[in-house]
Design an enzyme around this catalytic site. Structure first.
Site, PDB file in Angstrom:
ATOM      1  CB  CYS A   2      -0.866   0.139   1.134  1.00  0.00           C
ATOM      2  SG  CYS A   2      -1.735  -1.503   1.507  1.00  0.00           S
ATOM      3  NE  ARG A  27       4.850   1.827  -1.146  1.00  0.00           N
ATOM      4  CZ  ARG A  27       5.495   2.088   0.191  1.00  0.00           C
ATOM      5  NH1 ARG A  27       6.673   2.764  -0.381  1.00  0.00           N
ATOM      6  NH2 ARG A  27       5.170   1.625   1.095  1.00  0.00           N
ATOM      7  CD1 TRP A  74      -0.586  -5.866  -3.405  1.00  0.00           C
ATOM      8  CD2 TRP A  74      -0.123  -6.736  -1.314  1.00  0.00           C
ATOM      9  NE1 TRP A  74       0.015  -7.298  -3.665  1.00  0.00           N
ATOM     10  CE2 TRP A  74       0.179  -7.647  -2.225  1.00  0.00           C
ATOM     11  CE3 TRP A  74      -0.238  -7.088  -0.042  1.00  0.00           C
ATOM     12  CZ2 TRP A  74       0.415  -8.967  -1.916  1.00  0.00           C
ATOM     13  CZ3 TRP A  74      -0.076  -8.176   0.430  1.00  0.00           C
ATOM     14  CH2 TRP A  74       0.525  -9.198  -0.465  1.00  0.00           C
ATOM     15  CG  ASN A  98       0.620   1.946   3.645  1.00  0.00           C
ATOM     16  OD1 ASN A  98      -0.360   1.974   3.123  1.00  0.00           O
ATOM     17  ND2 ASN A  98       1.879   2.408   3.254  1.00  0.00           N
ATOM     18  N   GLY A  99      -0.191  -1.723   6.604  1.00  0.00           N
ATOM     19  CA  GLY A  99       0.004  -2.613   7.572  1.00  0.00           C
ATOM     20  C   GLY A  99      -1.222  -3.472   8.019  1.00  0.00           C
ATOM     21  CD  GLU A 478      16.641 -13.801  -8.673  1.00  0.00           C
ATOM     22  OE1 GLU A 478      16.079 -14.230  -7.799  1.00  0.00           O
ATOM     23  OE2 GLU A 478      16.387 -12.810  -9.325  1.00  0.00           O
ATOM     24  CE  LYS A 482      13.459 -11.641 -10.632  1.00  0.00           C
ATOM     25  NZ  LYS A 482      14.181 -11.044  -9.395  1.00  0.00           N
ATOM     26  CD  GLU A 485       9.507 -11.584  -9.361  1.00  0.00           C
ATOM     27  OE1 GLU A 485      10.624 -11.350  -9.236  1.00  0.00           O
ATOM     28  OE2 GLU A 485       8.853 -10.973  -8.356  1.00  0.00           O
ATOM     29  CG  HIS A 501      18.721 -37.498  -6.078  1.00  0.00           C
ATOM     30  ND1 HIS A 501      19.091 -38.924  -5.647  1.00  0.00           N
ATOM     31  CD2 HIS A 501      19.937 -36.849  -6.407  1.00  0.00           C
ATOM     32  CE1 HIS A 501      20.597 -39.033  -5.892  1.00  0.00           C
ATOM     33  NE2 HIS A 501      20.810 -37.634  -6.399  1.00  0.00           N
ATOM     34  CE  LYS A 601      11.745  -2.813  -6.117  1.00  0.00           C
ATOM     35  NZ  LYS A 601      12.320  -4.132  -6.961  1.00  0.00           N
TER      36      LYS A 601
END
Ligand code: M6R
Length: 606
Positions: A2, A27, A74, A98-99, A478, A482, A485, A501, A601
């Site tokens: 947010c 964000r 968000w 926010n939070g 990574e 990437k 996402e 395995h 973000k």
């Protein structure tokens, strides 16, 4: 996550608020809204989806007034929809947050006794309900906000705007960052300095537990005990990097391209003297520690994982790497001989911050490596080191990752030297190899046309595997992160040797396998694993150097040629093709590269 903007201005607030929110878009969010006070009347507009929807709503139904607050949400509690969008207005107060308010159910239960019931699914609305109840008990707006804040448990950055008060915003911070911006006869509030960039670069950051009472004349700050306190005014250097994408279609593309410059800058800072061999005296004495515990999330944790190989090989210092959301609740034992190291681009990731707080007072030292030096993680560490990447706007971390790697590599060299594991000659060789990284990254960037062709193929598949060995194994993780996402293709990373395995059962011609295989000491083993894949009809995308492609590239479906890289730091340059692979695949699929669905973000909730 947010974003918050507030303004007490001399011009119409709506466009200023929307512009501020636009700067916070990176964000991540799923709805947006603003509230203003006009002639004493408090009103709001909200819209689901991108800011353009809010702007459209404001065209059809303008919101006049020179005082206001705005928010990009968000979703955490309650679906992403217009009803749950902020600001939340109850009676005479509107709130943006926010939070997470952890005790909102208890507060709701208490308010129900006063016949005050929620109209949304959110935790935030409870703050507005509670504040309005305090107002109904005869408290002034400032008193009501203070009383409300005292009853909240959880994490928050909050702004309150009141009916009948067009010269007042009350702001509060606990766990989520918030800044007050100083203008000339105007004042601003924002979740970060970038939100306020067009309005002012004079900023005061709220400390944990602070309340700010903001009017056009200035701001009064109260600490967690509600005692008056001074918070310094700083002039923030907001370079113009956010103004545009420098000709790139996406921030991610711009940030990938910036890597040679930012890496050169970071390495100059950490390794420069006139011979180019000196290591910056960072203030960490690695002889005091028996082990390092590294904690981070997402891409930052994978930077830690790569560096584990460097610290253990170069400095013979054992490293445990943990993801922050698991670390704290496991209650790991720590002692004075343990160095804890937290890596975070934003410096505000809630899980990482909580893990850091767990270590404070238990570990020998709390060190952080961050991009945002004003962040909570930087401020709460014994020592914070910058990665010097500059603002990273694309949700997918790219230049921050390679700069984290560069700083961690420099620290591994410092640890090796201090602990007497490497002599001056070896240190010189390794430092020279590290200083060659920006040039290698430049060369790696030139393979873009090849990567683009591979990406056009990959975009047609639903699943992709990434393989690597040694320090290239975390890089395979990574690569998978990437790709998933930003392109939404399912991808997994494995250590090449682990494939047989279990995961090899997945292999068929519908599962391309990207292999990171520099022609190094592990190369022959990696080629054997590639053969195992090809023998089962798997399609290999081989990323290697000329000797590697010559020696092991036969039968590969696609080949990408990287420069030859001597020494242990190949993962930094090899980050480029996996970033580009994700980028071009996402562009091919037409996804939202810079703001992928569901992602934020800076993840400021646990
Ligand atoms: O700001 P941080 O470095 O603490 O963020 C950690 C992760 O959320 C972040 O790296 C995330 O995994 C990225 N979106 C990956 O590209």
């Amino acid at each position: 996550m947010c974003g918050i903007v507030g303004v007490l201005g001399n011009h119409q607030a709506s466009p200023i608020l929307v512009e501020g929110l636009k700067r916070l878009e990176y964000r991540g969010y799923d709805s947006a809204g603003i509230a203003t006070v006009n002639g004493g009347r408090l009103d709001r507009r909200r819209a689901l989806g991108k800011l353009v929807n809010l702007s459209d709503a404001l065209v059809h139904d303008p919101l006049p007034g020179t005082s206001g607050i705005g928010h990009t949400r968000w979703a955490t509690h309650g679906a992403a929809n217009t009803v749950n969008a902020h600001p939340h207005q109850r009676g005479r107060v509107a709130v943006v947050h926010n939070g997470i308010i952890e005790n909102y159910r208890e507060l709701r239960a208490r308010l129900k006794d006063h016949q005050i019931t929620p109209e949304t699914e959110t935790d935030t609305e409870t703050v507005a309900m509670l504040c309005d109840w305090h107002l109904s008990q005869g408290l002034t707006p400032v008193e009501a906000a203070k009383a409300t804040i005292s009853e909240l448990a959880g994490a928050y950055a909050l702004c309150f705007l009141f009916q009948g008060e067009d010269d007042l915003i009350v702001a509060a911070r606990k766990g989520s960052p918030l800044a007050v911006g100083w203008g000339k006869g105007e004042m601003f509030v924002g979740s970060d300095a970038l939100a306020l960039a067009p309005m002012t670069n004079e900023i005061s950051y709220l400390e944990e537990g602070d309340i700010a009472i903001v009017t056009r004349a200035g701001a009064e700050f109260l600490d967690a005990a509600h005692q008056p306190v001074t918070r310094p005014r700083r002039t923030v250097d907001l370079d113009s990097v956010l103004a545009d994408k420098a000709g790139h279609r996406h921030y991610m593309s711009k940030e990938i391209a910036e890597q040679p410059d930012v890496l050169a800058n970071a390495l100059k800072y950490y390794t420069m003297d006139k011979e180019g061999r000196h290591l910056l005296e960072t203030g960490v004495d690695f002889t005091q520690f028996d082990r390092i515990v590294m904690v981070a999330c997402g891409t930052a944790s994978l930077a830690c994982f790569v560096s584990k190989y460097w610290f253990e090989q170069i400095a013979r210092l054992p490293v445990d790497v943990d993801i922050a959301s698991e670390f704290r609740y496991r209650e790991p034992p720590l002692d004075g001989r343990t160095l804890t190291l937290f890596v975070s681009q934003s410096g505000e990731t809630a899980d990482t911050l909580a893990a850091l707080r767990y270590c404070t007072g238990q570990a020998g030292k709390v060190l952080s490596i961050v991009n945002a030096m004003e962040s909570s993680i930087a401020r709460e560490s014994d020592l914070a080191l910058p990665i010097l990447a500059g603002p990273e706007i694309g949700v997918a971390s790219t230049k921050a990752f390679t700069c984290q790697l560069a700083v961690l590599a420099a620290l591994a060299l410092q640890a090796g030297r201090q602990r007497g594991v490497i002599d001056a000659e070896r240190l010189g060789t390794l430092t020279d190899q590290l200083r060659q990284v920006p040039g290698q990254v430049t060369q790696a960037l030139s393979v873009s046309p090849q990567i683009k062709e591979v990406s056009a193929q990959l975009a047609r598949y639903d699943d992709v595997l990434f393989l690597g060995r040694g320090a290239l194994y975390p890089l395979a993780l990574e690569g998978a992160l990437k790709l998933k996402e930003i392109s939404y293709i399912h991808a997994e990373g494995y250590a090449s040797g682990e494939l047989k395995h279990g995961p090899i059962a997945l292999i068929d011609e519908e599962m391309p396998v990207v292999v990171l295989a520099p022609h190094d000491a592990m190369f022959d083993k990696t080629v054997s694993n590639m053969q195992e894949v090809m023998a089962r009809g798997g399609r290999i995308v081989m990323i290697s150097d000329a000797p590697g492609l010559k020696a092991g590239g036969e039968g590969a479906w696609q080949k990408v040629e990287m420069p030859v890289i001597e020494g242990p730091f190949a993962p930094i340059a090899y980050a480029v093709p996996i970033q580009k692979l994700a980028y071009f695949t996402a562009v091919e699929k037409g996804t939202d590269v810079d703001q992928p669905r569901n992602l934020a973000k800076s993840v400021t909730v646990e």
